[in-house]
Design an enzyme around this catalytic site. Sequence first.
Site, mmCIF file in Angstrom:
data_model
loop_
_atom_site.group_PDB
_atom_site.id
_atom_site.type_symbol
_atom_site.label_atom_id
_atom_site.label_comp_id
_atom_site.label_asym_id
_atom_site.label_seq_id
_atom_site.Cartn_x
_atom_site.Cartn_y
_atom_site.Cartn_z
ATOM 1 N N ASP A 81 0.870 -1.171 0.000
ATOM 2 C CA ASP A 81 0.000 0.000 0.000
ATOM 3 C C ASP A 81 0.917 1.235 0.000
ATOM 4 O OD1 ASP A 81 -2.316 1.687 0.514
ATOM 5 O OD2 ASP A 81 -1.538 1.839 2.564
ATOM 6 N N ASP A 115 -0.233 5.160 0.720
ATOM 7 C CA ASP A 115 -0.512 6.188 1.736
ATOM 8 C C ASP A 115 -0.637 5.568 3.127
ATOM 9 O OD1 ASP A 115 -1.464 8.964 0.243
ATOM 10 O OD2 ASP A 115 -1.707 7.156 -0.975
ATOM 11 N N ASP A 161 -1.927 -0.343 5.945
ATOM 12 C CA ASP A 161 -2.216 0.365 7.199
ATOM 13 C C ASP A 161 -3.708 0.558 7.452
ATOM 14 O OD1 ASP A 161 -2.466 2.312 5.048
ATOM 15 O OD2 ASP A 161 -2.715 3.778 6.658
HETATM 16 MG MG LIG Z 1 -3.010 3.209 3.238
#
Ligand SMILES: [Mg+2]
Length: 245
Positions: A15, A17, A193
């Site tokens: 991922d 961001d 995240d």
């Molecule tokens: Mg993310």
Amino acid sequence: MLARFDPASTAWFLDVDGTLVDLAPTPDGVTVPATLPSLLERLSTVTSGALALVSGRALADLEALLPGVGVTMAGDHGAVVRFADGGKRWLSRRRPLPRPLVREIQNDLGQLPGVLVEDKQTCLTVHYRQAPGSRDRLRRVLEAMAARCGTHELTTAHMAFELRPRGGGKGVAVARLMQTPPFRDRRPVFIGDDVTDEDGIRAALLFGGVGLRVAQDFAGEPAAVRRWLAAQAEAGIVTTEGQIV
Ligand SMILES: [Mg+2]
């Protein structure tokens, strides 16, 4: 201390961001660390190209964020993939959101103070990081809209809601790429995240791989993810004598 992964048999799914770059108040506000492009290219090289960025950003946005970085990128939560050689392919059927619905959302919600509506054509993100009090109202309105349009579902992200095509998601991107060289027959490692990454982590586990979460495994720090990935890339550099250093 996390394990070292053999570059000859590992496929990376990352991922962006909140995982590789720090989150910012708006998606446009993120800062890409100067070392990130070369880190991604090194890690991709040592794994013979088995590295994909899997992001909720639109693909064009991802390419603009990391210009010239020659790694596989999956945008729109994996709906579309650009391979390292530049070839693009839609993984899930392209289903744009009905434009009247997008306009309605922009008019109704985009005007609220601190609320940012990001139109990505196939999906739409409503950010409320700067208007946390609007959360419940946004959820109510967007749930009703998702029910009306039928082709898209409402998902939650970091201080944001998203309408995205049903049956898509990061898990689809991982599963499809894992059937494609150079990812095929490798062990996937997914790092994310956010709740939208759980889908990708589930797919990685199904392929006998590993899911790592920034909050649990990297103390919530994208910088720690980058340091660890740099070590993984270094571990994969083979000297001319054939030794891994
Ligand atoms: Mg993310």
